[in-house]
Design a protein around this motif. Structure first.
Motif, short mmCIF file in Angstrom:
data_model
loop_
_atom_site.label_atom_id
_atom_site.label_comp_id
_atom_site.label_asym_id
_atom_site.label_seq_id
_atom_site.Cartn_x
_atom_site.Cartn_y
_atom_site.Cartn_z
N SER A 7 68.43 12.63 -21.92
CA SER A 7 67.12 13.28 -21.98
C SER A 7 66.37 12.90 -20.73
CB SER A 7 66.35 12.81 -23.23
OG SER A 7 65.03 13.25 -23.12
N LEU A 8 66.10 13.88 -19.93
CA LEU A 8 65.35 13.60 -18.70
C LEU A 8 63.97 13.05 -19.05
CD1 LEU A 8 66.33 16.75 -16.67
CD2 LEU A 8 67.32 14.47 -16.58
N LEU A 9 63.43 13.50 -20.15
CA LEU A 9 62.12 12.99 -20.58
C LEU A 9 62.19 11.50 -20.87
CD1 LEU A 9 59.22 13.35 -21.54
CD2 LEU A 9 60.12 14.06 -23.77
N ALA A 10 63.27 11.07 -21.55
CA ALA A 10 63.40 9.65 -21.87
C ALA A 10 63.54 8.82 -20.62
CB ALA A 10 64.61 9.44 -22.78
N LEU A 11 64.28 9.33 -19.63
CA LEU A 11 64.43 8.58 -18.39
C LEU A 11 63.09 8.45 -17.66
CD1 LEU A 11 67.79 10.03 -17.05
CD2 LEU A 11 67.38 7.70 -17.85
N ALA A 12 62.33 9.51 -17.66
CA ALA A 12 61.03 9.46 -16.99
C ALA A 12 60.08 8.53 -17.73
CB ALA A 12 60.44 10.87 -16.93
N ALA A 13 60.10 8.60 -19.05
CA ALA A 13 59.21 7.74 -19.84
C ALA A 13 59.57 6.28 -19.65
CB ALA A 13 59.29 8.12 -21.30
N ALA A 14 60.88 6.02 -19.53
CA ALA A 14 61.30 4.64 -19.35
C ALA A 14 60.74 4.06 -18.06
CB ALA A 14 62.81 4.55 -19.33
N SER A 15 60.58 4.90 -17.03
CA SER A 15 60.02 4.39 -15.78
C SER A 15 58.55 4.04 -15.92
CB SER A 15 60.21 5.44 -14.67
OG SER A 15 59.43 6.59 -14.95
N VAL A 43 71.80 12.59 -13.35
CA VAL A 43 72.16 12.30 -14.73
C VAL A 43 73.63 12.68 -14.98
CG1 VAL A 43 71.63 12.71 -17.15
CG2 VAL A 43 69.81 12.82 -15.45
N PRO A 44 74.43 11.75 -15.51
CA PRO A 44 75.80 12.14 -15.90
C PRO A 44 75.74 12.99 -17.18
CG PRO A 44 75.40 9.86 -16.48
CD PRO A 44 74.20 10.31 -15.72
N LEU A 45 76.41 14.12 -17.18
CA LEU A 45 76.38 15.02 -18.34
C LEU A 45 77.53 14.75 -19.31
CD1 LEU A 45 75.48 18.41 -16.65
CD2 LEU A 45 73.96 16.80 -17.81
N GLY A 46 78.63 14.30 -18.81
CA GLY A 46 79.77 14.07 -19.68
C GLY A 46 81.07 14.41 -18.97
N SER A 47 82.14 14.37 -19.68
CA SER A 47 83.44 14.65 -19.08
C SER A 47 84.34 15.36 -20.07
CB SER A 47 84.11 13.34 -18.62
OG SER A 47 84.41 12.52 -19.74
N THR A 48 85.33 16.04 -19.55
CA THR A 48 86.35 16.68 -20.38
C THR A 48 87.70 16.44 -19.73
OG1 THR A 48 87.08 18.74 -21.40
CG2 THR A 48 86.10 18.91 -19.21
N ASP A 49 88.70 16.22 -20.53
CA ASP A 49 90.05 16.05 -19.99
C ASP A 49 91.06 16.51 -21.03
OD1 ASP A 49 90.92 13.72 -21.75
OD2 ASP A 49 89.22 12.80 -20.71
N SER A 534 91.23 15.91 -15.47
CA SER A 534 89.94 15.33 -15.88
C SER A 534 88.83 15.93 -15.03
CB SER A 534 89.93 13.81 -15.71
OG SER A 534 90.94 13.21 -16.49
N ILE A 535 87.73 16.28 -15.69
CA ILE A 535 86.56 16.81 -15.00
C ILE A 535 85.34 16.06 -15.50
CG2 ILE A 535 85.14 18.84 -14.53
CD1 ILE A 535 87.55 20.59 -15.15
N LYS A 536 84.60 15.45 -14.57
CA LYS A 536 83.35 14.76 -14.89
C LYS A 536 82.19 15.55 -14.30
CE LYS A 536 85.36 10.12 -15.08
NZ LYS A 536 85.33 8.74 -14.55
N ALA A 537 81.21 15.83 -15.14
CA ALA A 537 80.07 16.65 -14.72
C ALA A 537 78.81 15.79 -14.66
CB ALA A 537 79.86 17.81 -15.69
N SER A 538 77.99 16.04 -13.64
CA SER A 538 76.69 15.37 -13.53
C SER A 538 75.67 16.37 -12.98
CB SER A 538 76.77 14.14 -12.63
OG SER A 538 77.18 14.50 -11.32
N LEU A 539 74.40 16.06 -13.18
CA LEU A 539 73.30 16.95 -12.76
C LEU A 539 72.36 16.17 -11.86
CD1 LEU A 539 71.62 19.59 -13.04
CD2 LEU A 539 70.54 18.54 -15.04
#
Length: 556
Positions: A7-15, A43-49, A534-539
């Motif tokens: 959650s981008l909101l959670a990351l911002a709030a944590a700061s 932000v890392p989104l996840g991975s699929t393999d 394996s594919i790792k996705a991030s934003l």
């Protein structure tokens, strides 16, 4: 697949938790609850393999005829199997006839002239006893009507019902006047029949009877007449005795020389294509066909395979290969109650042109075979040993297609996975965003990748510039044996700018679809169970957002 909810909101709030103040006498009641942030956020989104074996197993229903396995060298294999069971009588009309004859075998005496047996017209005086012993034998000639097809030498009735009938031709005798005693070979007691009844019947079960052609065992028949001084034996008096073995459990020993015609195996479904992801097409290189026969019949059958036929949906049968296999011996059982097995492999070398792959040049729906079982010919070495048939003996044939995942030209493997946790709508403004995909391939296949944005209902978001979202993942390097020697690392990214950013802000899910293209038949590229993509996705986002929180957010 593994995903990391964010959650981008959670990351911002944590700061904001790091915020502190040393100011005194400040009225916080009118403090704005909006916190403005800016800059970059990754932000890392996840991975699929997946491995190809996992992919095939994932889509395989429990009730399908195919299974996924691997060879000794790890090569992924697909197996499509069909099992056929045959009762011994189904294999041959002659077997069926023999079984019927033995299972319901009857032996009869010629009508006996009592006058001749007892010396003319006779009225035995009261208390007198006249006895006569006769024999009757099992007629093997009734079974061996054609020695060129079979020679029955002995029969063991392991258990049987014995029915004995006496026909007095409607002559009535007093009770106990004419008694007939029969001793059945193998029976511990005799069967006694009173001829005062026109038809008599006795049943013996669990009776072991041994019949031998070279040394016939006769049935002993004793006739006993007890005189009463009034009953006479007339000139025309005669009797007939018959024995029938019914519901027998037996073993027939001898030799069987049966040659049968071709049998057509019913087509069985090669159903793997219908269950794999849409868009998947498989063209198999170097398939092989395995026939495993198991038999409890004591005859060394010979297996002939005449043709293998493939069927494609909406098309006539194709790829019939004639005279594939001759004289492949399947040894029969050598001991009663035991089963013998033999396996025949039909691969590319068995086909007239050496290319079994042509069976799968179309999307095959089903496979059939034309084959025959035959007993060895009279005079052959195989026919020398003693053979046997048990009534309940069986033969089974398991026909399977073995498909090594050594993909031929035109093959396509499709795969798709969905990552969740994409949520950038809290940003008030975004200058640019980028989806980054880090790929590691241990598969010797080149993959085409398509990335699709999905909304909260998992429906596709049609982006403004669709041509930008198709990418290629290079194949891993292979050695001269076709094995992966080194994985291939690669990366691609998708940039979102201008109006396309609005498409990104609607997204809640990210769908990654890949398609792999098969290799040519001369490239010797294998796919093993350990080869993985394996594919790792991030934003990464640049811009600003406003965090809106309640007054109870800070709890000091």
């Amino acid at each position: 697949m593994s995903c990391y909810p964010k959650s981008l909101l959670a990351l911002a709030a944590a700061s904001c938790i790091c915020f502190s103040s040393c100011m005194d006498n400040v009225d916080l009641n009118d403090l704005s609850t909006d916190v403005a942030l800016g800059g970059k956020l990754a932000v890392p989104l996840g991975s699929t393999d997946f491995t190809i074996k996992e992919l095939l197993d994932r889509y395989r229903p429990d009730d399908t005829l195919f299974r996924v396995g691997e060879a000794d060298d790890g090569l992924v294999m697909l197996y499509v199997e069909n099992v056929m069971n045959y009762e011994v009588g189904v294999l041959s009309e002659r077997f069926d006839t023999l079984i019927d004859k033995v299972a319901n075998y009857s032996v009869k005496t010629q009508p006996l002239d009592l006058k001749g047996v007892f010396g003319g017209e006779l009225t035995p005086p009261s208390g007198s006893v006249v006895e006569r012993t006769d024999t009757m034998e099992f007629d093997f000639n009734a079974l061996n009507d054609d020695p060129s097809t079979q020679e029955i030498k002995k029969i063991l009735f392991r258990s049987t019902e014995v029915e004995v009938r006496v026909n007095t031709y409607n002559k009535t005798y007093p009770e106990d006047f004419l008694l007939i005693t029969m001793q059945i070979p193998g029976a511990s007691d005799s069967i006694v029949i009173d001829a005062s009844r026109t038809f008599s019947k006795e049943t013996k079960t669990n009776l072991e009877i041994k019949m031998n052609k070279e040394k016939s065992t006769p049935y002993t028949i004793k006739f006993k007449i007890t005189g009463d001084g009034t009953t006479s034996i007339a000139t025309s008096d005669s009797i007939n005795i018959s024995i029938t073995f019914k519901n027998s459990d037996y073993v027939v020993y001898g030799h069987f020389y049966y040659t049968e015609g071709k049998k057509q195996m019913d087509p069985y479904k090669v159903d793997l294509l219908s269950y794999l992801p849409e868009g998947t097409k498989l063209r198999f290189y170097a398939p092989s066909f395995k026939f495993k026969a198991s038999s409890s019949i004591g005859v060394p059958f010979i297996f002939d395979l005449d043709a293998i036929t493939s069927y494609a949906h909406g098309s006539p049968p194709t790829h019939v290969k004639a005279n594939l296999l001759k004289d492949s011996v399947i040894f029969g059982a050598t001991e009663v109650g035991k089963t013998a097995s033999n396996t025949i492999i039909v691969d590319a070398s068995s086909f007239p042109d050496g290319n079994a792959s042509e069976i799968f040049t179309t999307e095959v729906d089903s496979i059939s075979a034309t084959y025959a079982f035959r007993a060895p010919e009279r005079g052959s070495t195989l026919a020398e040993a003693e053979q046997f048939i048990v009534r309940d003996s069986k033969m089974s044939l398991t026909a399977s297609v073995q498909l090594p995942l050594w993909l031929d030209t035109g093959s396509v493997i499709a795969y798709a996975d969905t990552l969740d946790g994409i949520d950038v709508e809290e940003y008030d403004y975004i200058t640019n965003a980028k989806l980054i995909f880090a790929c590691t391939s241990r598969l010797p296949l080149e993959f085409g990748v398509t990335v699709t944005l999905l909304d909260k209902d998992r429906k596709e978001i049609v982006v403004t510039q669709p041509d930008k979202y198709h990418y290629t993942i290079s194949a891993a390097e292979v050695d001269g044996s076709g094995d992966v020697s080194q994985p291939k690392e690669s990366e691609f990214s998708i940039s979102y700018e201008g109006s396309v950013i609005d498409d990104l802000k609607k997204a809640k899910y990210l769908k990654i679809s890949v398609k792999a293209k098969g290799a040519t038949r001369n490239s010797r590229i294998k796919i093993t169970s350990s080869d993985k993509l394996s594919i790792k996705a991030s934003l990464r986002v640049e811009g600003g957002l406003t965090v809106k929180h309640g007054k109870d957010f800070f709890d000091f």
